[in-house]
Design an enzyme around this catalytic site. Structure first.
Site, short mmCIF file in Angstrom:
data_model
loop_
_atom_site.label_atom_id
_atom_site.label_comp_id
_atom_site.label_asym_id
_atom_site.label_seq_id
_atom_site.Cartn_x
_atom_site.Cartn_y
_atom_site.Cartn_z
N VAL A 43 12.38 -62.65 104.21
CA VAL A 43 11.40 -62.17 104.97
C VAL A 43 12.14 -61.63 106.25
O VAL A 43 12.23 -60.77 107.29
CB VAL A 43 10.85 -63.28 105.47
CG1 VAL A 43 12.05 -64.19 106.35
CG2 VAL A 43 9.87 -63.16 107.17
N LYS A 44 13.62 -61.53 106.66
CA LYS A 44 14.19 -60.54 107.25
C LYS A 44 14.87 -58.88 106.81
O LYS A 44 14.95 -58.83 107.53
CB LYS A 44 15.98 -61.26 107.23
CG LYS A 44 15.99 -63.09 107.03
CD LYS A 44 16.12 -62.83 108.93
CE LYS A 44 15.71 -64.80 109.09
NZ LYS A 44 16.22 -65.50 110.07
N ASP A 45 13.75 -58.43 105.95
CA ASP A 45 13.67 -57.18 105.95
C ASP A 45 12.64 -56.51 106.90
O ASP A 45 12.62 -55.83 107.27
CB ASP A 45 13.15 -56.58 104.87
CG ASP A 45 13.92 -57.51 103.41
OD1 ASP A 45 15.42 -57.61 103.35
OD2 ASP A 45 13.61 -57.74 102.08
N ALA A 48 14.31 -56.61 109.79
CA ALA A 48 16.24 -56.26 110.39
C ALA A 48 15.47 -54.62 110.59
O ALA A 48 16.18 -53.93 111.92
CB ALA A 48 16.62 -55.42 108.96
#
Length: 453
Positions: A43-45, A48
């Site tokens: 999910v951090k894509d 970021a």
């Protein structure tokens, strides 16, 4: 032709997948938002890329610059993808608690990885918060991301994840359940969903050793709640600005053991190979089941991929060492099977106490059986040595036979744990187990305590 201009164009639009076997006791439809379908497998894509784009827009990140961030691994991967496509350098500061796979993946995509100790205060100069901030101040033409307090983190989920969940459920979502770390996912999604329907309930999943649940319920930041934990990706010993507690309806805490067990169960029973925080999230759903009704639609978010935990939660030896495998332990043999290959350390009656002390230090043990030519004739342990040292400071030069206590009782390999437990008391610190081939092994209090699940 239909294609993305680069890998960043594939971020988002992850699927909702119904959970079937693990939620049979939940009287509601449970759907998982599986974020492993993002190109960086987490999910951090989303956040970021958003943080990079916003930093570029306002001049904080300049061409050829260096991106610096403290990360548990997943944000670093998302930043690495952006850095590769956009031409930036990347330094990731990570704690030694994170899996080796996460560190190896970051290095594989060109990031420089700096590893910091986990068990230090956030303000300690060695902490990954402090180190990442210092590197941001010292490195020329650099930008320190600070995902914990960077508002673009939550905005990414307000603009992307929340709308996706609303559209995929056709506005029928009633509950959103997610592990809370930096707070960006829960706060961004919550803001969007509650704007669409104020009755949507937002539940955060916390871990033991983290401050979120108590702070939400009492407004007290209790430092006594802060202690090391194994679960990766959720929980904090600080209050990130991205956690908007006013949007969260409640928290539930999940143990390290349950997080690991349910992570494995998701793979084995649902075919969903996801990360450690996903185990916490689905167990959190089960713990909250009394809040759900038959017509409810519960969306739970799975943060990252199971590939980053192959050497840890998906490794039986790693799980067994921490007592996370629910293996049946009923006999003396079960108590020692994890270290049965180690030889029994003994001392002889005519050796000096100093020899026994050296062996205790070398093998990190507290009890040693004593033998002579006839077999086991005594025992020596820390308590006995301590009592004798009080009476005689020259204890180390005495023969062991002068200070040893009675020999440890011997049981068969099939003796029950109850039988073994009854034999260990204040006067008797251990029990010997007779094995095939005339060999023996030792059972201590630690072995019995370690069998408690």
């Amino acid at each position: 032709m239909k294609y993305a201009e680069n890998i960043l164009g594939t971020i988002g639009n992850t699927p909702l997948v119904k959970i079937n076997k693990l939620t049979t006791e939940v009287d509601a439809l449970v759907l998982a938002k599986v974020e492993t379908f993002n190109p960086g497998n987490s999910v951090k894509d989303r956040m970021a890329l958003k943080m990079v784009q916003d930093a570029e827009a306002d001049g904080r990140l300049k061409p050829g610059g260096t991106i610096i961030e403290g990360t548990s691994g997943n944000t670093g991967m998302g930043l690495a993808l952006a850095a590769i496509v956009k031409g930036y350098k990347l330094i990731c500061v990570i704690t030694d608690k994170q899996s080796k796979e996460k560190m190896d993946i970051l290095r594989a995509v060109g990031a420089k990885v700096v590893v910091c100790p986990t068990d230090v205060e956030p303000t300690d100069p060695r902490s990954y918060y402090s180190v990442s901030k210092r590197l941001g101040e010292e490195t020329p033409n650099s930008w320190y991301v600070n995902q914990y307090d960077n508002p673009s983190n939550a905005v990414a989920h307000y603009e992307q994840t929340g709308p996706e969940i609303w559209e995929q459920t056709e506005g029928k979502v009633t509950h959103f359940v997610v592990g809370v770390g930096t707070g960006g996912t829960i706060s961004g999604v919550a803001k969007y969903l509650k704007e669409k329907n104020p009755n949507v309930k937002i539940w955060g999943v916390d871990t033991y050793g983290s401050v979120f649940k108590k702070y939400h319920e009492t407004g007290i930041f209790d430092e006594n709640e802060i202690y090391p934990y194994i679960t990766e990706g959720i929980g904090e010993d600080i209050l990130p600005k991205n956690v908007d507690f006013s949007l969260i309806d409640g928290f539930t805490k999940v143990t390290d053991k349950d997080a690991a067990i349910y992570q494995r169960r998701l793979a084995l029973e649902e075919g969903i190979f996801v990360g450690n925080s996903a185990g916490s999230a689905i167990k959190g759903v089960l713990q909250l089941k009394e809040h759900f009704k038959p017509d409810d639609v519960v969306v739970v978010l799975f943060h990252d991929s199971g590939s980053r935990y192959v050497g840890k939660m998906f490794n039986d030896d790693w799980m067994r060492e921490r007592g996370f495998l629910d293996e049946e332990v009923t006999t003396a043999l079960d108590l020692i099977k994890d270290h049965i290959d180690k030889p029994l350390v003994v001392a002889k009656t005519e050796e000096l106490v100093s020899h026994a002390l050296e062996r205790m230090r070398k093998f990190k043990i507290s009890q040693i059986p004593v033998v002579d030519t006839s077999g086991f004739v005594g025992a020596i342990d820390e308590a006995t040595l301590f009592q004798n040292y009080i009476l005689d400071k020259n204890l180390a030069d005495k023969p062991i036979r002068e200070v040893m206590s009675a020999a440890y009782p011997i049981v068969s390999a099939h003796a029950t744990i109850e039988e073994v437990s009854r034999l260990i008391n204040k006067q008797n610190q251990a029990v010997l187990v007779a094995l095939d081939g005339g060999k023996y092994h030792i059972i201590t209090k630690y072995d019995i305590i370690n069998s408690v699940k």
